[in-house]
Design an enzyme around this catalytic site. Structure first.
Site, PDB file in Angstrom:
ATOM      1  N   ARG A  45      61.766 -16.000  27.298  1.00 19.63           N
ATOM      2  CA  ARG A  45      63.026 -15.993  28.066  1.00 19.63           C
ATOM      3  C   ARG A  45      64.235 -15.913  27.135  1.00 19.63           C
ATOM      4  NH1 ARG A  45      64.449 -20.712  29.639  1.00 19.63           N
ATOM      5  NH2 ARG A  45      62.406 -21.345  30.413  1.00 19.63           N
ATOM      6  N   TYR A  97      79.181  -1.260  45.368  1.00 22.20           N
ATOM      7  CA  TYR A  97      77.806  -1.341  45.862  1.00 22.20           C
ATOM      8  C   TYR A  97      77.659  -2.597  46.739  1.00 22.20           C
ATOM      9  CZ  TYR A  97      72.869  -2.502  45.789  1.00 22.20           C
ATOM     10  OH  TYR A  97      71.611  -2.867  46.165  1.00 22.20           O
ATOM     11  N   ASP A 168      81.327  -1.548  36.285  1.00 25.89           N
ATOM     12  CA  ASP A 168      79.968  -1.152  36.661  1.00 25.89           C
ATOM     13  C   ASP A 168      79.869   0.350  36.411  1.00 25.89           C
ATOM     14  OD1 ASP A 168      77.673  -0.240  38.040  1.00 25.89           O
ATOM     15  OD2 ASP A 168      77.741  -1.940  39.411  1.00 25.89           O
ATOM     16  N   LYS A 193      68.557   2.840  37.810  1.00 24.83           N
ATOM     17  CA  LYS A 193      69.010   4.182  38.216  1.00 24.83           C
ATOM     18  C   LYS A 193      68.787   5.185  37.076  1.00 24.83           C
ATOM     19  CE  LYS A 193      70.459   1.880  41.809  1.00 24.83           C
ATOM     20  NZ  LYS A 193      69.428   1.294  42.620  1.00 24.83           N
TER      21      LYS A 193
END
Ligand code: PLP
Length: 377
Positions: A45, A97, A168, A193
Site C-alpha cells: 500500500r 464528470y 482533470d 480512459k
C-alpha cells in the site's frame, strides 16, 4: 528533453538485466533488515516497484516531479479533493464528470467543505475568491459538452488569491495538454480512459510538482489505501507506450466522423473543444495540441433516439471513453445521472445530447455506422 513517445517508452531508468519490459513485483510485503533500519519497500500500500515504474513514467509525461496511481480515476479525484480541510471551499467548473459532481455534492459536505459550481470559469475574477476558497477544480475540455477553460489565466487568478488549481486532464491526456506547464498545481486523470486505452482496467493518476501536495497525495495512497495493483500498474505502463499512436488515430477518426455527420438533418448541434465561442476556440488552440477524440452532438427535435441507438452496429452504447473501441452514451441519464434537474439545465445537458468517444476502428466503418443510425432516427 526527449519527445513524448520516446519518454513513454524510455522514462524508466532502473530496468533490470536489460529486460525491455520491466518485471511485475506482485509482493504484498517486503522483508525488512533484521539488524534495524528500513528496507526500500515495506508494504504494497505504501509503495511497490511496479507501481513506482508506472508512476515514474506518468510523471515524465506530465512534466511532473511526482505522480501517484490509484485504483480508479475517482480515487485520484478523491485524493485531490481530500486535500481540502473543513471550512475551506472549492470552485468547480460545471459541467464536470458525474462522479466529480457526486463527490462535490455528497462527499465534501460531510467534511465541512463547501463547493460552488461555475458555468463559465473563464469569467472568474478576484471577486469570486473569498478567504475560504482553497482550490479551483477544472475539467477542460469538460465532460460532456467540451467547454474550454483557460488554465493559465485561472492558475494565475487562483494563486493570486491563495488557492491551488487542479485540472482533470482525462479528455486530452498529457499528450495533447500539459496543465502543470501552464501553471496548474495538480492534474488528475482517469487512467481508465486514454492512458490504459483498451477498456479493460480501471485506474487513476494525480501528478504535481508541489512537494506539499505530493506528500498529501502519497498519504492518500497510504492512509485511504485505494492504490493501483502491481498487475494493473504493469498493464498501464505497457499500454501507455502506445498512447500517442492511439490518440493520433482516434483524433483523425473523430475529425472524419464529425465532417461526415455535421450536416446530417438528424444532428442539430455538434460540440467540440472550442466550438462554444470564439474565446474558447482561441484558448483551446493556445493551450492544447489537438481537440482529442470525444465530441457530443444533439439529436434534432422530432428524431427518434431509440431508433438511432438500435441501428448502431459498430459504436457500442456504454459509458466510458478513450478506449480503442468507439462508444457513445446519453450523459443526461448515464454519466451525469447524479445531476440535479437545475444543474443539467445550467450545464446545457439535454436528454437528446449524445456523447461520442471515437476509437481506432476504420473510419469508413465508423462513418457508415453513424450515418446509417442517424438516417434511422
Ligand atoms: N474524470 C473524468 C473526466 C471522467 O470522464 C471519469 C470517468 O468517466 C472520471 C474522472 C472517473 O474515472 P474512473 O471511472 O476511472 O473512476
Amino acid at each position: 528533453m526527449a519527445g513524448f513517445t520516446t519518454r513513454t517508452i524510455h522514462a524508466l531508468e532502473n530496468v533490470e538485466q536489460g529486460a525491455v519490459t520491466p518485471p511485475i513485483y506482485a509482493a504484498s510485503t517486503f522483508l525488512q533488515p533484521t539488524e534495524g533500519g528500513e528496507g526500500e519497500y515495506e508494504y504494497q500500500r505504501g509503495g511497490n516497484p511496479t507501481r513506482d515504474n508506472a508512476q515514474q513514467t506518468l510523471a515524465a509525461l506530465e512534466n511532473a516531479t511526482h505522480a501517484f496511481l490509484y485504483a480508479t480515476g475517482m480515487a485520484a479525484t478523491a485524493a485531490a479533493l481530500g486535500t481540502l480541510r473543513a471550512g475551506e471551499s472549492v470552485i468547480m467548473s460545471l459541467p464536470v464528470y458525474g462522479g466529480n459532481y457526486r463527490f462535490a455534492t455528497i462527499e465534501l459536505p460531510k467534511r465541512g467543505v463547501e463547493h460552488r459550481f461555475v458555468n463559465d470559469p473563464n469569467a472568474l475574477t478576484d471577486e469570486d475568491f473569498d478567504d475560504s476558497v482553497a482550490m479551483v477544480f477544472l475539467e477542460t475540455p469538460s465532460n460532456p459538452t467540451l467547454r474550454v477553460a483557460d488554465i493559465q489565466r485561472i492558475a494565475d487568478l487562483a494563486h493570486r488569491n491563495g488557492a491551488v488549481l487542479v485540472v482533470d486532464n482525462t479528455f486530452l491526456t498529457p499528450y495533447l495538454q500539459r496543465p502543470l506547464d501552464l501553471g496548474a498545481d495538480m492534474t488528475v486523470q482517469s487512467a481508465t480512459k486514454y492512458l490504459a486505452g483498451h477498456g479493460d482496467l480501471l485506474g487513476g493518476v494525480a501528478a504535481t510538482n508541489d512537494e506539499a501536495l505530493a506528500e498529501e497525495l502519497f498519504k492518500a495512497q497510504l492512509i485511504s489505501g485505494g492504490v493501483l495493483s502491481p498487475i494493473d500498474s504493469y498493464r498501464l505502463l505497457q499500454n501507455v507506450k502506445t498512447l500517442a499512436l492511439r490518440v493520433d488515430r482516434q483524433q483523425e477518426n473523430a475529425r472524419r466522423v464529425i465532417e461526415a455527420i455535421q450536416d446530417h438533418p438528424a444532428v442539430s448541434r455538434i460540440h467540440t473543444p472550442g466550438s462554444y465561442s470564439a474565446e474558447e476556440t482561441e484558448i483551446q488552440i493556445r493551450q492544447a495540441d489537438g481537440p482529442g477524440a470525444v465530441f457530443s452532438m444533439e439529436i434534432a427535435d422530432g428524431k427518434n433516439i431509440q431508433a438511432f441507438l438500435g441501428a448502431l452496429k459498430v459504436f457500442g452504447f456504454a459509458v466510458s471513453l478513450g478506449g480503442i473501441e468507439s462508444l457513445l452514451c446519453l450523459p443526461a441519464s448515464m454519466t451525469q445521472g447524479a445531476y440535479s434537474e437545475k444543474d443539467l439545465v445550467t450545464a446545457e445537458i439535454s436528454e437528446n445530447l449524445v456523447r461520442v468517444a471515437v476509437g481506432i476502428e476504420d473510419a469508413e466503418d465508423l462513418i457508415s455506422d453513424l450515418v446509417g443510425a442517424l438516417d434511422a432516427a
